[in-house]
Structure formats: C-alpha cells, structure tokens
Design an enzyme around this catalytic site. Structure first.
Site, PDB file in Angstrom:
ATOM      1  N   HIS A 196      22.069 -49.161  24.714  1.00 58.80           N
ATOM      2  CA  HIS A 196      23.194 -48.120  24.728  1.00 58.80           C
ATOM      3  C   HIS A 196      23.479 -47.845  22.998  1.00 58.80           C
ATOM      4  CE1 HIS A 196      26.852 -46.104  24.653  1.00 58.80           C
ATOM      5  NE2 HIS A 196      26.540 -45.576  25.769  1.00 58.80           N
TER       6      HIS A 196
ATOM      7  N   ASP B  58      25.669 -57.133  26.958  1.00 59.61           N
ATOM      8  CA  ASP B  58      26.160 -55.930  27.250  1.00 59.61           C
ATOM      9  C   ASP B  58      26.303 -55.604  28.827  1.00 59.61           C
ATOM     10  OD1 ASP B  58      27.307 -53.446  27.555  1.00 59.61           O
ATOM     11  OD2 ASP B  58      25.760 -52.137  26.371  1.00 59.61           O
TER      12      ASP B  58
ATOM     13  N   GLN C  77      27.319 -51.850  32.154  1.00 58.70           N
ATOM     14  CA  GLN C  77      26.904 -51.452  33.466  1.00 58.70           C
ATOM     15  C   GLN C  77      26.727 -52.414  34.591  1.00 58.70           C
ATOM     16  OE1 GLN C  77      26.310 -48.108  34.385  1.00 58.70           O
ATOM     17  NE2 GLN C  77      26.687 -47.499  32.224  1.00 58.70           N
TER      18      GLN C  77
ATOM     19  N   LYS D  26      34.224 -48.063  33.959  1.00 55.25           N
ATOM     20  CA  LYS D  26      32.954 -48.172  34.687  1.00 55.25           C
ATOM     21  C   LYS D  26      32.935 -48.845  35.934  1.00 55.25           C
ATOM     22  CE  LYS D  26      30.414 -46.921  30.878  1.00 55.25           C
ATOM     23  NZ  LYS D  26      29.628 -45.795  30.676  1.00 55.25           N
TER      24      LYS D  26
ATOM     25  N   CYS E 153      22.866 -41.748  25.501  1.00 52.85           N
ATOM     26  CA  CYS E 153      23.335 -42.574  24.522  1.00 52.85           C
ATOM     27  C   CYS E 153      22.180 -43.668  24.359  1.00 52.85           C
ATOM     28  CB  CYS E 153      24.353 -43.244  24.646  1.00 52.85           C
ATOM     29  SG  CYS E 153      25.759 -42.038  24.435  1.00 52.85           S
TER      30      CYS E 153
HETATM   31  N1  PMP Z   1      26.940 -50.216  27.076  1.00 51.67           N
HETATM   32  C1  PMP Z   1      26.354 -49.527  27.919  1.00 51.67           C
HETATM   33  C2  PMP Z   1      25.057 -50.144  28.765  1.00 51.67           C
HETATM   34  C3  PMP Z   1      26.978 -48.285  28.644  1.00 51.67           C
HETATM   35  O1  PMP Z   1      26.509 -47.802  29.734  1.00 51.67           O
HETATM   36  C4  PMP Z   1      28.185 -47.927  28.009  1.00 51.67           C
HETATM   37  C5  PMP Z   1      28.855 -46.708  28.444  1.00 51.67           C
HETATM   38  N2  PMP Z   1      27.994 -45.542  28.641  1.00 51.67           N
HETATM   39  C6  PMP Z   1      28.546 -48.492  26.670  1.00 51.67           C
HETATM   40  C7  PMP Z   1      27.817 -49.740  26.319  1.00 51.67           C
HETATM   41  C8  PMP Z   1      29.648 -48.019  25.961  1.00 51.67           C
HETATM   42  O2  PMP Z   1      30.934 -48.155  26.589  1.00 51.67           O
HETATM   43  P1  PMP Z   1      32.305 -47.321  26.414  1.00 51.67           P
HETATM   44  O3  PMP Z   1      31.922 -45.935  25.779  1.00 51.67           O
HETATM   45  O4  PMP Z   1      33.161 -47.473  27.393  1.00 51.67           O
HETATM   46  O5  PMP Z   1      32.766 -47.921  25.139  1.00 51.67           O
END
Ligand code: PMP
Length: 416
Positions: free
Chosen positions: A121, A197, A200, A223, A361
């Site tokens: 991401h 990270d 998910q 999430k 993203c």
């Molecule tokens: N890493 C991953 C794999 C994600 O899916 C996300 C959110 N889509 C993030 C980081 C960032 O999370 P947040 O927007 O809640 O800070």
C-alpha cells in the site's frame, strides 16, 4: 462452533436502515461496517466519561484514563504482545508506518538499505521514499514477476547494509497473503528490523506477534469492525525503548525545560497530544466483540465465498481476473477487457452494489499488472452468499449488455 453470516450481519445496524435494505457491500478492504456494540461504546464515552486523560485526576479524567489503559491491555492481548507497553495508539496504519519510518531512519547511516515490495500500500512505500531522500538511504524491492513479489526470494536482496524490511501481511489490492513464516525464516539472525503491515491481515486472521517473530506490526481498527481514527503500533519493548520519539507535544514528556525535554516512558513517549479517546473506547468494544466470535469459522466462511467468487469469475469472458484464490485474504480483483472499470463500478452502484475501482493505493502493483484501474470486491464475515451471488449476476448482466450493440447497452464514457 458454526458461523452464520446472516446472524453476524444482524449485529451491524447500518444494514438494517431502510435505505440499505438492498445494499450489497463489497468494499470491506477499504473499511468495514460497525457492530452496535462499537457504536454504543463511542456514544457511551461521550455520554458518561468524556474527559481528557492523564492531565488531571478528577473522576471523569480517571474514568477516561482507565478506559484507555484497559483498551491498551486488550490490544496487547489481541496481538499477543508481551506487555501493554508494546502497544502505541496511532491514528491508523498510515500514521504508525510514518512513526516507524521517521523514528527508525533518523538513526541510520547514509547508504543503509530498506527493503519493501511492489505489493505494498502507498502507506508502506511513500514514507520510506521520503526517508530515503532525506537520509540518503537505498530503497530495494523484493524480486517480482509482473509486480507480484516473490517473497521466497527475499534473501536475494538482503545485504549487510539492510536495516529495515517492511512488508505487507496482506495486499489490499489483490488479497495476496505472503507466507510470513517463510519471510521470518529468511530474516532470522540478521541485524535488521522486520515490520509487518497488518492492516488487512488483522481483519481476517488471528495475529500473534510473538509467534510471527516480527519486530513491529501496524494495523487500523476500522478494517476489523472498529472505528476510524485509531490504529495500533506493536513494537518489541526494547526496540521502542531505544527509538527516538517522532512527534513532540503534550502527554509524551516527563519534563520540559527551555531548550531540552525529558520524554515520558513507554508507550506514552510516542503518543503526543490528545488521542482519539472515543475511538479508543470503540476499539475496546470491537476487540471485545471479536473476542466473542469464532474467528476460525469467520475466516473459513470468508475463504469459501472468496474461492467461489474466483471460480465464477474465472468462467466469465470479458474480464481479466488479476487476483488468485490461493493465499488470499478475501479479495477478488479484475478489469473488464473492454470499456472502463469505472463505468462498471457506476453501473453496479446503480444497483446498490458497492465495489471499489481505482489503483487502491497500490499504483506500482496495478501498473505492473498492465492496468490503471481494477475493480475490487472485498469480503467481510457479514458478507453472505446472497451478496456475492447478486454481485456475480449483476456483473454477468453488465457484460452481456456491453456485448449488445444497441441502446440497451450500459452508458460508456463516465470520467474517472
Ligand atoms: N496498508 C494496507 C495494506 C491497507 O489496506 C491500508 C488501508 N487501505 C493501509 C495500509 C492504510 O491504512 P489507514 O488508511 O487506515 O491508515
């Protein structure tokens, strides 16, 4: 224990609202809906115990402070950290990764190396790029084929200068869930920090940081059925202890003089300013709620729907399937062969089927797959068989109409 998605779904009041009776919500990788218990906890905080923490010792302040520290303990249990001192509250995974990047990289030497992957991401790419520029560090990528990282070849990019390895625990764009034990094996015995990270991952699997052996793990409550605006950074105590704070301000100090300050101990050293207190109360409720569920049964249900979706979509001509059912956290991703993904999303939206379209993203990954935008349907434990069937049927209808040359065909040309 058996699991009923229908019964589980009844705990999420958004689905019971009159305007949402027909809603098919398949955007869970972006954020999940909230159970009544989480909504009640947020309201309850403002109704009964709203005060700032630590700063004073009156009754309400004590209630708020006790609540925050109780939820920290719950969060330590959720991730199986050895102590609540290893849990830092952040705004979310993004803020946690920025904290790690800023704090860890400020201690590195020019030429030191950071390893990430093409499946990250943007939250796990951009902070490292920023630090690499600021401190003349080198960013390296896990070997990949058409953007799909070959995590079993991670060791090929590790050198004596590798200081940080920050990798996804599950891709939000394709669902791909790396073999984390395999990554751990390749990193064992090396003088570096391994960050997972888990944004998910934590939504779909029990996370055990001690069993994983990672140094840090980040995740976002929204999430996994909790509120937005709150996330967790887990870090090994002795590492957090040695790291400089990132943000300065109230709450993170022991004493402030005119030119220097002494910082508070863990974990408050990393929690400058007023936290999202109501969100922390909601997170506590989400953790309690998850604690009463059969998480293995929830995961099995999600896996069943995800596998079924892949089987169905593999049969449908007119789309290019990009995700795979193996090692997948519950995401199906594809692109229409003709026409735009955005047109398809708008058409589904007209039928109250919520999927996401775009680069999610994860531009390097989507670009390497030869696309600019994909359609992503993502599953949660409240997703029912009816939901995924409605989605597949609507998709088939859209593609059949798209084949029809005349006026029945869906509108093209919606800008994205
Ligand atoms: N890493 C991953 C794999 C994600 O899916 C996300 C959110 N889509 C993030 C980081 C960032 O999370 P947040 O927007 O809640 O800070």
């Amino acid at each position: 224990m058996s699991f009923s998605a229908e019964a589980f779904k009844r705990q999420f009041p958004l689905f019971a609202q009159p305007e949402n009776q027909q809603l098919v919500y398949l955007d869970n990788a972006a954020t999940t809906q909230k159970p009544q218990a989480v909504i009640d906890a947020i309201c309850g905080f403002y109704l009964h115990s709203n005060a700032n923490t630590h700063r004073s010792s009156h009754r309400l302040a004590r209630l708020a402070t006790d609540m925050v520290e109780r939820v920290r303990g719950q969060a330590a249990g959720f991730l199986n950290a050895t102590s609540a001192r290893e849990i830092v509250f952040c705004r979310g995974a993004t803020e946690a990764l920025n904290l790690l990047a800023n704090s860890l990289c400020s201690e590195l030497q020019a030429g030191d190396e950071i390893v990430i992957s093409t499946a990250e991401h943007h939250a796990n790419i951009v902070p490292w790029q920023m630090m690499a520029q600021r401190f003349q560090l080198t960013l390296r990528y896990v070997p990949h084929t058409a953007g799909i990282p070959q995590f079993d070849r991670l060791s090929e990019v590790l050198t004596a200068r590798t200081r940080i390895v920050s990798l996804t625990g599950g891709s939000n764009a394709l669902g791909l869930r790396p073999d984390l034990q395999g990554i751990a094996r390749q990193l064992r015995g090396r003088q570096l920090h391994w960050i997972v990270d888990g944004a998910q991952l934590a939504a779909h699997e029990r996370v055990d940081v001690q069993q994983l052996g990672c140094d840090f793990l980040v995740c976002s409550a929204h999430k996994f059925y909790g509120p937005s605006g709150i996330g967790l950074l887990y870090g090994r105590e002795q590492l957090l202890e040695a790291m400089p704070p990132w943000q300065g301000g109230g709450e993170m100090i022991a004493e402030v003089d005119l030119y220097t300050s002494h910082y508070a101990g863990l974990p408050h050293k990393f929690e400058a300013g007023t936290s999202s207190l109501a969100a922390i109360a909601g997170l506590g409720a989400a953790l309690e709620f998850l604690g009463t569920q059969d998480r293995e049964a929830m995961a099995a249900h999600e896996q069943q729907l995800m596998a079924w979706l892949h089987e169905e979509l593999a049969e449908i001509p007119g789309i290019r399937l990009l995700s795979q059912p193996q090692h997948n956290l519950g995401i199906v991703a594809f692109a229409p062969v003709n026409g735009s993904a955005a047109d398809l999303m708008h058409w589904l939206d007209g039928r109250d089927i919520a999927v996401r379209v775009g680069h999610h993203c994860a531009q390097p990954l989507i670009r390497a797959a030869g696309e600019t935008a994909t359609v992503r349907a993502s599953i949660a434990a409240y997703t029912t068989r009816n939901d995924v069937e409605a989605f597949v049927q609507a998709l088939r209808e859209y593609l059949a109409l798209a084949e029809t040359p005349d006026s029945e065909a869906p509108q093209r040309g919606v800008e994205w």
